[in-house]
Design an enzyme around this catalytic site. Structure first.
Site, mmCIF file in Angstrom:
data_model
loop_
_atom_site.group_PDB
_atom_site.id
_atom_site.type_symbol
_atom_site.label_atom_id
_atom_site.label_comp_id
_atom_site.label_asym_id
_atom_site.label_seq_id
_atom_site.Cartn_x
_atom_site.Cartn_y
_atom_site.Cartn_z
ATOM 1 N N ARG A 1 5.282 -12.547 9.937
ATOM 2 C CA ARG A 1 5.987 -11.339 9.546
ATOM 3 C C ARG A 1 7.298 -11.228 10.309
ATOM 4 O O ARG A 1 7.491 -11.843 11.342
ATOM 5 C CB ARG A 1 5.127 -10.097 9.752
ATOM 6 C CG ARG A 1 4.683 -9.830 11.168
ATOM 7 C CD ARG A 1 4.007 -8.458 11.282
ATOM 8 N NE ARG A 1 2.989 -8.216 10.286
ATOM 9 C CZ ARG A 1 2.901 -7.077 9.570
ATOM 10 N NH1 ARG A 1 3.748 -6.108 9.731
ATOM 11 N NH2 ARG A 1 1.944 -6.912 8.695
ATOM 12 N N GLU B 1 0.872 -1.164 0.000
ATOM 13 C CA GLU B 1 0.000 0.000 0.000
ATOM 14 C C GLU B 1 0.915 1.222 0.000
ATOM 15 O O GLU B 1 1.789 1.331 0.867
ATOM 16 C CB GLU B 1 -0.895 0.011 1.242
ATOM 17 C CG GLU B 1 -1.895 1.131 1.152
ATOM 18 C CD GLU B 1 -2.786 1.264 2.387
ATOM 19 O OE1 GLU B 1 -2.777 0.365 3.245
ATOM 20 O OE2 GLU B 1 -3.475 2.295 2.460
ATOM 21 N N LYS C 1 4.339 0.945 9.649
ATOM 22 C CA LYS C 1 4.466 2.169 8.863
ATOM 23 C C LYS C 1 3.875 3.369 9.616
ATOM 24 O O LYS C 1 4.384 4.475 9.507
ATOM 25 C CB LYS C 1 3.753 1.994 7.514
ATOM 26 C CG LYS C 1 4.610 1.217 6.529
ATOM 27 C CD LYS C 1 4.041 1.271 5.131
ATOM 28 C CE LYS C 1 2.961 0.247 4.949
ATOM 29 N NZ LYS C 1 2.556 0.059 3.555
HETATM 30 P P1 ATP Z 1 1.119 -1.716 8.130
HETATM 31 O O1 ATP Z 1 2.538 -1.415 8.566
HETATM 32 O O2 ATP Z 1 0.268 -0.517 8.059
HETATM 33 O O3 ATP Z 1 0.535 -2.913 8.833
HETATM 34 P P2 ATP Z 1 1.903 -3.350 5.987
HETATM 35 O O4 ATP Z 1 3.251 -3.405 6.585
HETATM 36 O O5 ATP Z 1 1.042 -4.543 5.981
HETATM 37 O O6 ATP Z 1 1.144 -2.145 6.628
HETATM 38 P P3 ATP Z 1 1.700 -3.303 3.117
HETATM 39 O O7 ATP Z 1 2.095 -2.243 2.187
HETATM 40 O O8 ATP Z 1 0.283 -3.716 3.108
HETATM 41 O O9 ATP Z 1 2.115 -2.776 4.529
HETATM 42 O O10 ATP Z 1 2.625 -4.561 2.936
HETATM 43 C C1 ATP Z 1 2.888 -5.134 1.683
HETATM 44 C C2 ATP Z 1 3.238 -6.568 1.841
HETATM 45 O O11 ATP Z 1 4.355 -6.723 2.708
HETATM 46 C C3 ATP Z 1 2.104 -7.366 2.447
HETATM 47 O O12 ATP Z 1 1.957 -8.568 1.718
HETATM 48 C C4 ATP Z 1 2.543 -7.640 3.846
HETATM 49 O O13 ATP Z 1 2.034 -8.842 4.296
HETATM 50 C C5 ATP Z 1 4.061 -7.662 3.715
HETATM 51 N N1 ATP Z 1 4.695 -7.250 4.970
HETATM 52 C C6 ATP Z 1 4.470 -6.117 5.647
HETATM 53 N N2 ATP Z 1 5.176 -6.079 6.783
HETATM 54 C C7 ATP Z 1 5.902 -7.214 6.839
HETATM 55 C C8 ATP Z 1 6.824 -7.795 7.770
HETATM 56 N N3 ATP Z 1 7.168 -7.154 8.886
HETATM 57 N N4 ATP Z 1 7.353 -9.000 7.479
HETATM 58 C C9 ATP Z 1 7.025 -9.629 6.349
HETATM 59 N N5 ATP Z 1 6.161 -9.163 5.441
HETATM 60 C C10 ATP Z 1 5.593 -7.972 5.669
#
Ligand code: ATP
Ligand code: MG
Length: 574
Positions: free
Chosen positions: A273, A47, A283
Site C-alpha cells: 500500500r 468499503e 480512514k
Molecule cells: P482502512 O483505511 O479502514 O484500512 P481501506 O483503506 O482498506 O480501509 P477499502 O475501502 O477497503 O479501504 O479500500 C479499497 C481498496 O483500496 C482495497 O483494495 C485496498 O487494498 C486499497 N487501498 C486502501 N488503502 C490503500 C493504500 N494506502 N495504498 C494502496 N491501496 C490501498
C-alpha cells in the site's frame, strides 16, 4: 527512508521500454498462456465507510489501468457488508472521485449487498457440506479459543453440531430470533492451522443495523473475507488485486471458491500500500480528524483525500502521473510527499495561466508617472504554452508590491527593491527607489520611485541593470482576495507511528493553515470560477475555492514554486 526507493518493478519488459511491474507481468503471462480464456477482469472494491484518499488512487490506477491496458474491464464494487459504519454520502463521493481521477466503470457498478441472497445460499451450502457451523460461544470466548501465532487454537464445543441443527439455527439467525452476538456462523476449517485466518473464521454475525441499501431486510451480515471472495467469483473477476495485509487471507480467499466449487475462479495478487510522509492514510484516523473538527471536513485542502487534493488544486493528471512514478511493488515503503508535489508542479507548469497577485501589499508610487494615466500592458499567459496567448493588465501611478520585496537596509544577497535600487516590474518598466514614507507606527507606508519610460520593452540606456523582477498590481484596479496558505498537516514524518503512547493528533502542525486577507489580485480574477487554477507569478500555484464570493475570490495555495523533490534528486546524484 530511502528517498530514491519510489517503488520497484520486479520483472519483465514491455514492448515499450517501460518495465512492467510484477502485477502487470502476471497479467501479461496469463494472457500469453490464455488463462481465463484471454479475459482480464479487475475490480476496485471500496468499503463506503469514508472518503477515498491518495492511497486508494494508487489502487484505482492499478485496477482500472490494468483493465484498460490489457483490453479488460474493471468493476466498481462497494464492499458494503458493515452497515454500522457505512453511508450513502460515502457511496456518492467514491463515484465522484473515481470519475474525477479519469476512470470509468461503464455499466459495471456493483454492491456486495446485491449478493446478500446468493451469499446466504452459499453459506447454507457450506453448512450442508459440513463445512460451516453455528457457534454459540460469546465473542470473547471465540477470541480466547483462537490461540496465537505460537499456540494452536481450541475447537469450540459447538463445532460438531449436526448439519440439520446448524441449518435450523442459521435460518433462525436470519429470521431474527436471536439477540446480536449470541451466535455466529463459522467456516469449519482447521483450528490448528498456522494461519490464524484459517482457524474457523466467522462467516456471518447477527447485527441489527439498517443498511443503506437493504434497509432492515437483514439482521445477519456476511464478513468481509467471505463476501469479497464470492463477489469476485460472481463477477468473473480474473485478477483480484489488493494490498499486502490480505496476503495471509489468500488461503481463505481460495478456500471459499474451491470448497464451493465456484465456476469462476480469481487470483488474488497483493501489492504494497502507499504510505506518504507527513500525513495519515487510515480512514479511521481521517474520520477522527473530521469528527473532532481538526480539519474543516473530508475535503479540507490539507487532507490526503481525493476531494481534499481536488479542492487544493491538484489535477487528476498529476495524481495519475504520481501513481505511475511510484510504481507497484511487494515491499512496503514510505513515499516522500515532495514527489507528489513534483508531479503536480510539472503538470501545472504546463497548463496554469500566469497572473499577478500580491499577498501582503505595500504601496509603490511612481512620482514621475502622470496622475491619471492608465496603460494596459501586455502580459504573457503562459510561457510554456504560446497558444495561451496574452492579456492586458492595467498599470498606473500607484501600484502595490509585496512588502517583503522591499528592504530599507538590504542584507547581503537581497537583490530586490531598496533605496537607490532599480528593479524591473514584470511586463512593465524599470523603477528606481527614490524615497519612502512611514506611518505613525514606523511601518513603511509608501515607496517612492522614478520610472524610466524608455524601459518598457527591455533594457534602457537611461537606467542601471535590474537584478530582480517584481510582480505588482495597480492599486486602483486590483481586486481584494482571500488567500489560504497551507503547510503540512502533521509536523513529523510518520504521525501514525504512535510510539511512546502518543496519539497521532498530538503531531498535528498548528501552523498548517494561514489565512491572508490583505491580498490584491489583478482585476481579471474578480470573476474567477471555483476550481480554476493559476500560477501567481513568483508565489506559487493557486486554485479558486468554492468559498469565493462575488468580487472576493478565495484562493487556496496548491503548492509553492520551489521544488523540494528536484533538490532531493540533485543531492542524491552528487
Ligand atoms: P482502512 O483505511 O479502514 O484500512 P481501506 O483503506 O482498506 O480501509 P477499502 O475501502 O477497503 O479501504 O479500500 C479499497 C481498496 O483500496 C482495497 O483494495 C485496498 O487494498 C486499497 N487501498 C486502501 N488503502 C490503500 C493504500 N494506502 N495504498 C494502496 N491501496 C490501498
Ligand atoms: Mg479495506
Amino acid at each position: 527512508m530511502d528517498i530514491h526507493d519510489t517503488g520497484e518493478s520486479d520483472t519483465g519488459v514491455a514492448e515499450s521500454s517501460r518495465p512492467l511491474d510484477f502485477v502487470r507481468a502476471i497479467v501479461k503471462e496469463d494472457l500469453r498462456i490464455n488463462k481465463n480464456a484471454g479475459r482480464v477482469a479487475t475490480r476496485f472494491p471500496p468499503e463506503p465507510n469514508g472518503y477515498l484518499h491518495i492511497g486508494h488512487a494508487k489502487a484505482i490506477c492499478l485496477d482500472f489501468g490494468i483493465a484498460a491496458e490489457f483490453g479488460g474491464t474493471c468493476n466498481l464494487r462497494y464492499d458494503d457488508t458493515n452497515p454500522a459504519k457505512e453511508d450513502v454520502e460515502y457511496v456518492d463521493s467514491i463515484q465522484e472521485d473515481v470519475r474525477w481521477l479519469g476512470f470509468d466503470w461503464g455499466d459495471r457498478l456493483y454492491y456486495a449487498s446485491d449478493y446478500f441472497d446468493r451469499l446466504y445460499e452459499c453459506a447454507v451450502q457450506l453448512v450442508q457440506m459440513g463445512k460451516a457451523y453455528v457457534d454459540s460461544l460469546s465473542a470473547e470466548e471465540i477470541r480466547d479459543h483462537r490461540g496465537t501465532l505460537t499456540e494452536p487454537g481450541r475447537e469450540s464445543p459447538f463445532r460438531d453440531r449436526p448439519a440439520a441443527e446448524n441449518l435450523d439455527l442459521f435460518e433462525r439467525m436470519r429470521a431474527g430470533e436471536f439477540e446480536d452476538g449470541t451466535h455466529v456462523l463459522r467456516a469449519k476449517i482447521d483450528m490448528a492451522s498456522p494461519n490464524l485466518n484459517m482457524r474457523d473464521p466467522t462467516l456471518y454475525r447477527i447485527r441489527r443495523a439498517t443498511h443503506h441499501r437493504t434497509g432492515d431486510r437483514w439482521c445477519i451480515y456476511p464478513m468481509y473475507d467471505f463476501a469479497h471472495s464470492l463477489s469476485d467469483s460472481f463477477e468473473g473477476i480474473t485478477h483480484s488485486i489488493c494490498t499486502l495485509e490480505f496476503e495471509d487471507h489468500r488461503p481463505l480467499y481460495d478456500w471459499f471458491q474451491e470448497t464451493l466449487r465456484l465456476k469462476s475462479r480469481s487470483q488474488q495478487i497483493e501489492f504494497a500500500r502507499l504510505s506518504l510522509n507527513y500525513t495519515v492514510m487510515s480512514k479511521r484516523k481521517l474520520l477522527q480528524l473530521v469528527q473532532e473538527g481538526r480539519v474543516k471536513g473530508w475535503d479540507d485542502p490539507r487532507m490526503p483525500t481525493i476531494c481534499g487534493l481536488r479542492r487544493r488544486g491538484y489535477t487528476p493528471e498529476s495524481i495519475r502521473n504520481f501513481c505511475e512514478r511510484i510504481g507497484v511493488a511487494k515491499r512496503d515503503n514510505v513515499v516522500d510527499v515532495a514527489l507528489l508535489e513534483h508531479s503536480l508542479r510539472e503538470d501545472l507548469n504546463l497548463r496554469a495561466p500566469r497572473v499577478m497577485g500580491v499577498l501582503r501589499p505595500v504601496k509603490l508610487v511612481i512620482d514621475n508617472y502622470p496622475e491619471d494615466r492608465v496603460e494596459e500592458l501586455e502580459a504573457v499567459n503562459n510561457p510554456e504554452d504560446p497558444s495561451a496567448g496574452t492579456r492586458r493588465v492595467p498599470f498606473s501611478k500607484e501600484l502595490l508590491i509585496e512588502r517583503e520585496d522591499f528592504s530599507e537596509n538590504p542584507p547581503k544577497k537581497f537583490f530586490r527593491l531598496a533605496p537607490g535600487r532599480t528593479v524591473r516590474l514584470r511586463y512593465a518598466y524599470l523603477v528606481t527607489c527614490v524615497g519612502i514614507t512611514k506611518d505613525d507606527k514606523g511601518e513603511i507606508a509608501e515607496i517612492h520611485c522614478q520610472y524610466d519610460p524608455a524601459s518598457l520593452t527591455g533594457d534602457s540606456a537611461g537606467s542601471p541593470k535590474a537584478k530582480a523582477t517584481l510582480h505588482w498590481v495597480s492599486a486602483r484596479h486590483a481586486v481584494p482576495a482571500e488567500v489560504r496558505l497551507y503547510d503540512r498537516l502533521f509536523s513529523i514524518e510518520n504521525p501514525a507511528n504512535e510510539a511512546e503512547g502518543k496519539d497521532f493528533k498530538s503531531y498535528l502542525n498548528p501552523n498548517s493553515l494561514e489565512i491572508v486577507r490583505s491580498c490584491r489580485v489583478e482585476p481579471g480574477l474578480a470573476a474567477a470560477n471555483p476550481g480554476e487554477r493559476y500560477q501567481f507569478e513568483r508565489l506559487g500555484y493557486f486554485c479558486v475555492d468554492p468559498d469565493s464570493r462575488p468580487g472576493v475570490p478565495v484562493f487556496n495555495r496548491t503548492v509553492t514554486l520551489r521544488d523540494a523533490w528536484a533538490k532531493i534528486v540533485q543531492r542524491g546524484a552528487q
